[in-house]
Motif scaffolding. Structure first.
Motif, short mmCIF file in Angstrom:
data_model
loop_
_atom_site.label_atom_id
_atom_site.label_comp_id
_atom_site.label_asym_id
_atom_site.label_seq_id
_atom_site.Cartn_x
_atom_site.Cartn_y
_atom_site.Cartn_z
N VAL A 133 0.33 2.89 8.10
CA VAL A 133 -0.80 3.21 7.23
C VAL A 133 -0.87 2.18 6.10
N LEU A 134 -2.03 1.52 6.01
CA LEU A 134 -2.36 0.68 4.86
C LEU A 134 -3.40 1.43 4.04
N ALA A 135 -3.34 1.29 2.72
CA ALA A 135 -4.31 1.96 1.87
C ALA A 135 -4.84 1.01 0.82
N ALA A 136 -6.12 1.13 0.52
CA ALA A 136 -6.69 0.39 -0.60
C ALA A 136 -6.06 0.88 -1.89
N TRP A 191 2.85 2.75 4.57
CA TRP A 191 3.54 1.47 4.70
C TRP A 191 3.27 0.55 3.52
N LYS A 192 1.99 0.39 3.15
CA LYS A 192 1.68 -0.63 2.15
C LYS A 192 0.34 -0.35 1.48
N THR A 193 0.25 -0.73 0.19
CA THR A 193 -1.00 -0.71 -0.56
C THR A 193 -1.51 -2.14 -0.69
N VAL A 194 -2.80 -2.34 -0.49
CA VAL A 194 -3.39 -3.66 -0.60
C VAL A 194 -4.63 -3.59 -1.47
N GLU A 195 -5.12 -4.72 -1.89
CA GLU A 195 -6.33 -4.76 -2.70
C GLU A 195 -7.53 -4.24 -1.89
N LEU A 199 -8.55 -4.93 2.30
CA LEU A 199 -7.98 -3.90 3.16
C LEU A 199 -8.36 -4.10 4.62
N GLN A 200 -9.64 -4.20 4.90
CA GLN A 200 -10.06 -4.30 6.30
C GLN A 200 -9.52 -5.56 6.94
N GLU A 201 -9.56 -6.67 6.22
CA GLU A 201 -9.06 -7.93 6.77
C GLU A 201 -7.57 -7.82 7.11
N GLU A 202 -6.79 -7.26 6.20
CA GLU A 202 -5.36 -7.15 6.44
C GLU A 202 -5.05 -6.15 7.54
N ALA A 203 -5.80 -5.04 7.59
CA ALA A 203 -5.58 -4.06 8.64
C ALA A 203 -5.93 -4.64 10.01
#
Length: 273
Positions: A133-136, A191-195, A199-203
């Motif tokens: 799970v990645l989250a903004a 798993w990780k927080t991103v800007e 978000l969509q690009e990294e996911a």
């Protein structure tokens, strides 16, 4: 590739966008006007898309996300209005939410979740049922059930204590306080927080990477980690032995060893034989 149309719709828009990429599939909940709350049509569309992804040998990973400012707020409560007597919420869980969680956990491919905004109620627990799970950074997770007199479902009472421990699980479930994405990461819920902007690009990058990895090995990892939550040490050691035997017989193991010896990147096929 453009997202598929022809799925169940709300108004003129499909309630789920299915975007088949090179080796993986992006599934986007698409009821932004309702913060992607589930209705029956969206349940049916998502179940069909997951089944299709599971059966497609060319699909080796799945990304689940939402449109608009929310990932998912669980059940659309407007579907529960009206009627002569109380609704059987257990029947809804049995028909839709439990099968959804079971589908994602049983899928023999990694499922990535990109939480693009609020994830509340069943929406939060569906995210926790995914593999990575990645989250903004602006996202929040809310166990909102108690606000309407309910208990966490969609695996919430299973996942929460195992991910964050009993004390935090009780606080989240009983107080329904919003949990910021950065705290969810620090507590081990995700798993990780991103800007937000990336978000969509990294996911998508992460999902595309998983689609190039040894799919059978990833499937066995999913199964082994799930089994470890109930197994004794002896049972888990035996399971590791059996799974390693299976993994060692796949073409991807042979390719991985060859690539290591030849000092080149591996070219995994994802096949089991």
């Amino acid at each position: 590739m453009q997202p598929k149309t022809g799925l169940p719709t709300t108004g003129l828009e499909p309630v789920l966008l299915v975007d088949q990429r090179d080796g993986w599939t992006k599934l986007t909940l698409n009821r932004p006007e309702r913060l992607n709350a589930f209705n029956e049509a969206m349940h049916q569309a998502l179940a069909a898309a997951l089944d299709e992804a599971g059966a497609d040998e060319h699909c080796r990973a799945v990304l689940l996300t939402g449109t608009g400012r929310g990932f998912c707020t669980g059940q659309d409560l407007s579907d529960r209005l009206g009627g002569d007597g109380p609704h059987d919420l257990g029947a809804t869980i049995e028909a839709f939410y439990n099968p959804l969680v079971r589908r994602m956990r049983a899928l023999r491919k990694p499922v990535v979740c990109a939480v693009n905004g609020v994830a509340a109620g069943a929406g939060a627990n569906i995210a926790f049922a995914c593999d990575i799970v990645l989250a903004a950074r602006s996202a929040k997770f809310i166990q909102s059930f108690v606000k309407v007199g309910l208990v966490p479902d969609s695996g919430g009472t299973f996942f929460l204590p195992r991910l964050v421990g009993p004390a935090r699980a009780r606080g989240l479930a009983m107080l329904a306080e919003p949990l910021p994405a950065e705290t969810a990461e620090a507590w081990g819920l995700i798993w990780k927080t991103v800007e937000d902007a990336t978000l969509q690009e990294e996911a998508e990058r992460l999902t595309a990477h998983l689609a190039t990895q040894p799919t059978q090995g990833l499937s066995l990892i999913k199964q082994a980690l799930d089994a470890a939550q109930e197994n004794s040490l002896d049972e888990q050691l035996d399971l590791e032995r059996d799974f390693q035997r299976k993994a060692g017989r796949t073409p991807d193991y042979r390719e991985g060893v060859s690539a290591f010896m030849e000092k080149r990147p591996p070219r995994f096929s994802g096949r089991d034989s």
